[in-house]
Each structure stands twice: as C-alpha cells, then as structure tokens.
Design an enzyme around this catalytic site. Structure first.
Site, PDB file in Angstrom:
ATOM      1  N   VAL A  41      32.384  33.346  32.177  1.00  0.00           N
ATOM      2  CA  VAL A  41      32.757  32.040  32.746  1.00  0.00           C
ATOM      3  C   VAL A  41      31.557  31.271  33.294  1.00  0.00           C
ATOM      4  O   VAL A  41      31.688  30.103  33.666  1.00  0.00           O
ATOM      5  CB  VAL A  41      33.852  32.174  33.839  1.00  0.00           C
ATOM      6  CG1 VAL A  41      35.101  32.823  33.295  1.00  0.00           C
ATOM      7  CG2 VAL A  41      33.336  32.902  35.082  1.00  0.00           C
ATOM      8  N   SER A  52      39.951  32.871  48.389  1.00  0.00           N
ATOM      9  CA  SER A  52      39.875  34.024  49.297  1.00  0.00           C
ATOM     10  C   SER A  52      40.157  33.542  50.714  1.00  0.00           C
ATOM     11  O   SER A  52      39.937  32.369  51.041  1.00  0.00           O
ATOM     12  CB  SER A  52      38.460  34.621  49.243  1.00  0.00           C
ATOM     13  OG  SER A  52      38.227  35.472  50.354  1.00  0.00           O
ATOM     14  N   ASP A  79      37.305  38.392  29.821  1.00  0.00           N
ATOM     15  CA  ASP A  79      36.445  39.099  30.785  1.00  0.00           C
ATOM     16  C   ASP A  79      35.073  39.338  30.168  1.00  0.00           C
ATOM     17  O   ASP A  79      34.944  39.516  28.959  1.00  0.00           O
ATOM     18  CB  ASP A  79      37.101  40.436  31.172  1.00  0.00           C
ATOM     19  CG  ASP A  79      36.607  40.976  32.503  1.00  0.00           C
ATOM     20  OD1 ASP A  79      37.407  40.978  33.468  1.00  0.00           O
ATOM     21  OD2 ASP A  79      35.423  41.385  32.590  1.00  0.00           O
ATOM     22  N   LYS A 118      34.092  30.092  47.883  1.00  0.00           N
ATOM     23  CA  LYS A 118      35.554  30.111  47.986  1.00  0.00           C
ATOM     24  C   LYS A 118      36.072  28.871  48.718  1.00  0.00           C
ATOM     25  O   LYS A 118      37.148  28.361  48.401  1.00  0.00           O
ATOM     26  CB  LYS A 118      36.024  31.400  48.662  1.00  0.00           C
ATOM     27  CG  LYS A 118      35.707  32.666  47.837  1.00  0.00           C
ATOM     28  CD  LYS A 118      36.326  32.639  46.454  1.00  0.00           C
ATOM     29  CE  LYS A 118      36.154  33.943  45.695  1.00  0.00           C
ATOM     30  NZ  LYS A 118      36.784  33.943  44.353  1.00  0.00           N
ATOM     31  N   GLN A 138      40.310  44.151  35.200  1.00  0.00           N
ATOM     32  CA  GLN A 138      40.554  45.117  36.295  1.00  0.00           C
ATOM     33  C   GLN A 138      40.953  44.377  37.569  1.00  0.00           C
ATOM     34  O   GLN A 138      40.926  43.139  37.621  1.00  0.00           O
ATOM     35  CB  GLN A 138      39.308  45.964  36.551  1.00  0.00           C
ATOM     36  CG  GLN A 138      38.129  45.179  37.107  1.00  0.00           C
ATOM     37  CD  GLN A 138      36.959  46.082  37.491  1.00  0.00           C
ATOM     38  OE1 GLN A 138      36.673  47.058  36.824  1.00  0.00           O
ATOM     39  NE2 GLN A 138      36.292  45.748  38.586  1.00  0.00           N
ATOM     40  N   TYR A 163      29.286  33.609  49.396  1.00  0.00           N
ATOM     41  CA  TYR A 163      30.654  33.906  48.936  1.00  0.00           C
ATOM     42  C   TYR A 163      31.646  32.969  49.629  1.00  0.00           C
ATOM     43  O   TYR A 163      32.510  32.376  48.978  1.00  0.00           O
ATOM     44  CB  TYR A 163      30.981  35.368  49.221  1.00  0.00           C
ATOM     45  CG  TYR A 163      32.330  35.828  48.700  1.00  0.00           C
ATOM     46  CD1 TYR A 163      32.509  36.174  47.360  1.00  0.00           C
ATOM     47  CD2 TYR A 163      33.435  35.925  49.547  1.00  0.00           C
ATOM     48  CE1 TYR A 163      33.740  36.613  46.900  1.00  0.00           C
ATOM     49  CE2 TYR A 163      34.669  36.358  49.084  1.00  0.00           C
ATOM     50  CZ  TYR A 163      34.811  36.699  47.760  1.00  0.00           C
ATOM     51  OH  TYR A 163      36.040  37.131  47.295  1.00  0.00           O
ATOM     52  N   CYS A 164      31.500  32.823  50.963  1.00  0.00           N
ATOM     53  CA  CYS A 164      32.395  31.926  51.714  1.00  0.00           C
ATOM     54  C   CYS A 164      32.279  30.496  51.193  1.00  0.00           C
ATOM     55  O   CYS A 164      33.299  29.800  51.031  1.00  0.00           O
ATOM     56  CB  CYS A 164      32.054  31.943  53.200  1.00  0.00           C
ATOM     57  SG  CYS A 164      32.500  33.471  54.019  1.00  0.00           S
ATOM     58  N   ALA A 165      31.045  30.062  50.942  1.00  0.00           N
ATOM     59  CA  ALA A 165      30.844  28.694  50.441  1.00  0.00           C
ATOM     60  C   ALA A 165      31.523  28.519  49.092  1.00  0.00           C
ATOM     61  O   ALA A 165      32.181  27.499  48.828  1.00  0.00           O
ATOM     62  CB  ALA A 165      29.346  28.404  50.327  1.00  0.00           C
TER      63      ALA A 165
HETATM   64  N1  LIG Z   1      39.191  42.371  46.296  1.00  0.00           N
HETATM   65  C1  LIG Z   1      39.384  41.609  47.356  1.00  0.00           C
HETATM   66  O1  LIG Z   1      39.477  42.069  48.493  1.00  0.00           O
HETATM   67  C2  LIG Z   1      39.507  40.132  47.167  1.00  0.00           C
HETATM   68  C3  LIG Z   1      40.022  39.366  48.221  1.00  0.00           C
HETATM   69  C4  LIG Z   1      40.143  37.982  48.058  1.00  0.00           C
HETATM   70  C5  LIG Z   1      39.746  37.388  46.884  1.00  0.00           C
HETATM   71  N2  LIG Z   1      39.217  38.148  45.888  1.00  0.00           N
HETATM   72  C6  LIG Z   1      38.838  37.460  44.647  1.00  0.00           C
HETATM   73  O2  LIG Z   1      39.707  37.892  43.638  1.00  0.00           O
HETATM   74  C7  LIG Z   1      39.063  37.840  42.373  1.00  0.00           C
HETATM   75  C8  LIG Z   1      39.139  39.204  41.691  1.00  0.00           C
HETATM   76  O3  LIG Z   1      38.507  40.152  42.531  1.00  0.00           O
HETATM   77  P1  LIG Z   1      38.695  41.730  42.326  1.00  0.00           P
HETATM   78  O4  LIG Z   1      38.644  42.319  43.661  1.00  0.00           O
HETATM   79  O5  LIG Z   1      39.853  41.993  41.425  1.00  0.00           O
HETATM   80  O6  LIG Z   1      37.309  42.037  41.600  1.00  0.00           O
HETATM   81  P2  LIG Z   1      36.926  43.078  40.452  1.00  0.00           P
HETATM   82  O7  LIG Z   1      35.460  43.254  40.516  1.00  0.00           O
HETATM   83  O8  LIG Z   1      37.807  44.277  40.516  1.00  0.00           O
HETATM   84  O9  LIG Z   1      37.299  42.278  39.110  1.00  0.00           O
HETATM   85  C9  LIG Z   1      36.591  41.130  38.755  1.00  0.00           C
HETATM   86  C10 LIG Z   1      36.619  40.992  37.247  1.00  0.00           C
HETATM   87  O10 LIG Z   1      35.900  39.792  36.933  1.00  0.00           O
HETATM   88  C11 LIG Z   1      35.069  40.079  35.797  1.00  0.00           C
HETATM   89  N3  LIG Z   1      33.925  39.162  35.759  1.00  0.00           N
HETATM   90  C12 LIG Z   1      32.815  39.190  36.541  1.00  0.00           C
HETATM   91  N4  LIG Z   1      31.963  38.236  36.158  1.00  0.00           N
HETATM   92  C13 LIG Z   1      32.534  37.591  35.119  1.00  0.00           C
HETATM   93  C14 LIG Z   1      32.132  36.515  34.296  1.00  0.00           C
HETATM   94  N5  LIG Z   1      30.935  35.930  34.446  1.00  0.00           N
HETATM   95  N6  LIG Z   1      32.972  36.074  33.328  1.00  0.00           N
HETATM   96  C15 LIG Z   1      34.172  36.691  33.156  1.00  0.00           C
HETATM   97  N7  LIG Z   1      34.603  37.728  33.873  1.00  0.00           N
HETATM   98  C16 LIG Z   1      33.788  38.174  34.858  1.00  0.00           C
HETATM   99  C17 LIG Z   1      34.649  41.533  35.989  1.00  0.00           C
HETATM  100  O11 LIG Z   1      34.180  42.121  34.771  1.00  0.00           O
HETATM  101  C18 LIG Z   1      35.926  42.145  36.510  1.00  0.00           C
HETATM  102  O12 LIG Z   1      36.746  42.618  35.459  1.00  0.00           O
HETATM  103  C19 LIG Z   1      37.631  37.396  42.663  1.00  0.00           C
HETATM  104  O13 LIG Z   1      37.551  35.986  42.475  1.00  0.00           O
HETATM  105  C20 LIG Z   1      37.450  37.762  44.114  1.00  0.00           C
HETATM  106  O14 LIG Z   1      36.467  36.960  44.723  1.00  0.00           O
HETATM  107  C21 LIG Z   1      39.095  39.509  45.998  1.00  0.00           C
HETATM  108  C1  LIG Z   2      33.312  43.484  43.171  1.00  0.00           C
HETATM  109  C2  LIG Z   2      33.381  42.110  43.715  1.00  0.00           C
HETATM  110  C3  LIG Z   2      34.759  41.515  43.655  1.00  0.00           C
HETATM  111  C4  LIG Z   2      34.925  40.615  44.786  1.00  0.00           C
HETATM  112  C5  LIG Z   2      35.635  41.334  45.869  1.00  0.00           C
HETATM  113  C6  LIG Z   2      34.729  41.664  47.007  1.00  0.00           C
HETATM  114  C7  LIG Z   2      34.991  41.205  48.140  1.00  0.00           C
HETATM  115  C8  LIG Z   2      36.150  40.434  48.386  1.00  0.00           C
HETATM  116  C9  LIG Z   2      36.210  39.807  49.467  1.00  0.00           C
HETATM  117  C10 LIG Z   2      37.426  39.075  49.853  1.00  0.00           C
HETATM  118  O1  LIG Z   2      37.494  37.818  49.269  1.00  0.00           O
HETATM  119  C11 LIG Z   2      37.424  39.071  51.342  1.00  0.00           C
HETATM  120  C12 LIG Z   2      38.638  38.437  51.870  1.00  0.00           C
HETATM  121  C13 LIG Z   2      38.996  38.523  53.101  1.00  0.00           C
HETATM  122  C14 LIG Z   2      38.245  39.289  54.137  1.00  0.00           C
HETATM  123  C15 LIG Z   2      38.903  39.188  55.472  1.00  0.00           C
HETATM  124  C16 LIG Z   2      38.354  38.569  56.514  1.00  0.00           C
HETATM  125  C17 LIG Z   2      37.061  37.846  56.444  1.00  0.00           C
HETATM  126  C18 LIG Z   2      36.419  37.675  57.790  1.00  0.00           C
HETATM  127  C19 LIG Z   2      35.778  38.953  58.215  1.00  0.00           C
HETATM  128  C20 LIG Z   2      35.013  38.779  59.484  1.00  0.00           C
HETATM  129  O2  LIG Z   2      35.171  37.790  60.193  1.00  0.00           O
HETATM  130  O3  LIG Z   2      34.227  39.673  59.770  1.00  0.00           O
END
Ligand SMILES: NC(=O)c1ccc[n+]([C@@H]2O[C@H](COP(=O)([O-])OP(=O)(O)OC[C@H]3O[C@@H](n4cnc5c(N)ncnc54)[C@H](O)[C@@H]3O)[C@@H](O)[C@H]2O)c1
Ligand SMILES: CCCCC/C=C\C=C\[C@H](O)C/C=C\C/C=C\CCCC(=O)O
Length: 191
Positions: free
Chosen positions: A64, A137, A36, A154, A15, A150-152
């Site tokens: 993973v 990220s 996944d 990434k 997803q 999370y920041c750490a």
């Molecule tokens: N959504 C955002 O705003 C955003 C922004 C920047 C970076 N990211 C990064 O992008 C990537 C994808 O995020 P997303 O928003 O599509 O998240 P999402 O939750 O929609 O999808 C994440 C997928 O990873 C799978 N997953 C979780 N744990 C797992 C594991 N242990 N082994 C294998 N698969 C696993 C989940 O089942 C899911 O299908 C992540 O690394 C997230 O940190 C997301």
């Molecule tokens: C369901 C979990 C999947 C992971 C996605 C969830 C969050 C994703 C977060 C992104 O990586 C965030 C990326 C950028 C956010 C933008 C700015 C950060 C600083 C915000 C601030 O200073 O307040």
C-alpha cells in the site's frame, strides 16, 4: 449493508485484525480479496480460509506504500469478482525508528487505496457505491509520548475519514467512509 455476495478488499488481511475482518466477512457471505505485502503469510492464510470458503477468498500481493502496486492490485481485485463494495483499509504498523515510513504506510497508504478504490466504486462512474472502513487506533484520539509518529498517522486517518465522510458529494458517489479506533490488542496472537 447486506454483506451476502458483496466483494471486500482487505489490506493487511494476512494476519491479525485484518485476518479477523476477512473471516467475519466470509462468514457473512462476502467474497474477499486479501491484499498484503507478505506473500507467504497471505498465501497460507488464504489456503486455510479456502478450506471452508473455497473460491470466495483470493490473495493478491500488494504494497500500500506503492501507487503502482495499489492500482495493479485493485484492478486485479475488480477483475476477480467483477465488483468492489467494501474496502477495509487496515494495513499498518508501528515503526517509530522510521517516522516518515510510518506516515507513508499508515496514513498515505489509507489515502492511496481510498483514492484508487473510489475510481471503481463511485456510483456516478459506473460503480455501485459501498463503504471504506479505515483502521485507525485509540492512539489517534489519545496521544502517547511513546509513539508520536504512529499517533500522528492515526490522527491523520481520523481526520481524513471525518472530512471525506462529510462531503456532500456522497449523494453522487454513494461511498460511505468510517474508521475503527481499536485499543491495544494482542497482535501477535496469530504468529
Ligand atoms: N494490534 C493492536 O493493538 C492495534 C490496535 C489499534 C489499531 N491497530 C491497527 O490495526 C491494523 C492491523 O494491525 P495488527 O495488529 O493486525 O497488525 P499485524 O502486524 O498483525 O498485521 C498487519 C498486516 O499488514 C501487512 N502490511 C504491512 N505493511 C504492508 C504494506 N506496505 N502493504 C500491505 N500490507 C502490509 C502485514 O504484512 C500484516 O499482514 C494496523 O493499522 C494497526 O495500526 C492495531
Ligand atoms: C506489528 C505492528 C502492528 C501495529 C500494532 C502495534 C501497535 C498497536 C498499537 C495500537 O494502535 C495501540 C492502541 C491503543 C493503545 C492504548 C492506549 C494508548 C495510550 C497509552 C499511554 O498513554 O501510555
């Protein structure tokens, strides 16, 4: 890289961003393994994509955070299409209530998958080289007090990628590494 007929392995491909990566690769003619932890979502996504891409997309359950699962899944992926060219190291989550788990998933997961994938991809070990793309990220470069673990994780992905990519052994193994730093997306758009 010419994507046509290359084999891609996408973690977290069931997803969100991972699914979008799978679709983009399939559209360009790649064969795609969706790896996944969510077997139900992985199976349904694969069925949907198979209506257009048939046998070019396959789901394999993978955690993973588990070394044995990563080894098993990458072995099956290599057996399925005969080679591995592209790794999208994308699985991740924000779980500030479990900071160590966050590091284990987002950072150690990336390193774990890359290490095992290298054993199949290295040009000097029988592979064809290729590329590993890690999903970091914006928070890896811009700290946020809301989500320190999370920041750490990434920031770690960015450091790992930069260090790997500057290794002069590239001339031997021919595997490039890059990372993506997306900003905030609507990650629930598929749910
Ligand atoms: N959504 C955002 O705003 C955003 C922004 C920047 C970076 N990211 C990064 O992008 C990537 C994808 O995020 P997303 O928003 O599509 O998240 P999402 O939750 O929609 O999808 C994440 C997928 O990873 C799978 N997953 C979780 N744990 C797992 C594991 N242990 N082994 C294998 N698969 C696993 C989940 O089942 C899911 O299908 C992540 O690394 C997230 O940190 C997301
Ligand atoms: C369901 C979990 C999947 C992971 C996605 C969830 C969050 C994703 C977060 C992104 O990586 C965030 C990326 C950028 C956010 C933008 C700015 C950060 C600083 C915000 C601030 O200073 O307040």
């Amino acid at each position: 890289m010419i994507i046509q007929d290359k084999v891609a392995f996408v973690t977290g491909g069931a997803q969100g961003i991972g699914r979008a990566i799978c679709e983009a690769l399939l559209k360009k003619g790649a064969k795609v393994i969706i790896a996944d932890i969510d077997a139900a979502k992985g199976t349904s996504t694969t069925s949907e994509l198979a209506t257009e891409y048939a046998d070019n997309v396959t789901f394999i359950e993978c955690d993973v955070t588990n070394q044995e699962s990563v080894e098993d899944t990458l072995g099956k992926a290599k057996d399925t299409y005969g080679r591995l060219d592209i790794i999208s190291n994308n699985a991740g989550a924000m779980m500030e209530n479990d900071p160590i788990g966050t590091i284990n998933l987002n950072l150690c997961g990336v390193i774990r998958v890359a290490a095992v994938a290298m054993s199949y991809m290295r040009a000097d070990k029988g592979g064809s080289g290729g590329i590993i793309i890690n999903t970091a990220s914006l928070t890896g470069v811009k700290p946020s007090y809301n989500c320190p673990a999370y920041c750490a994780s990434k920031s770690g992905v960015i450091g790992f990628t930069r260090s790997f990519a500057m290794n002069p052994d590239f001339d031997l193994h021919k595997v490039r590494m890059n990372c993506l730093c997306p900003g905030h997306l609507q990650w629930l758009m598929y749910s």
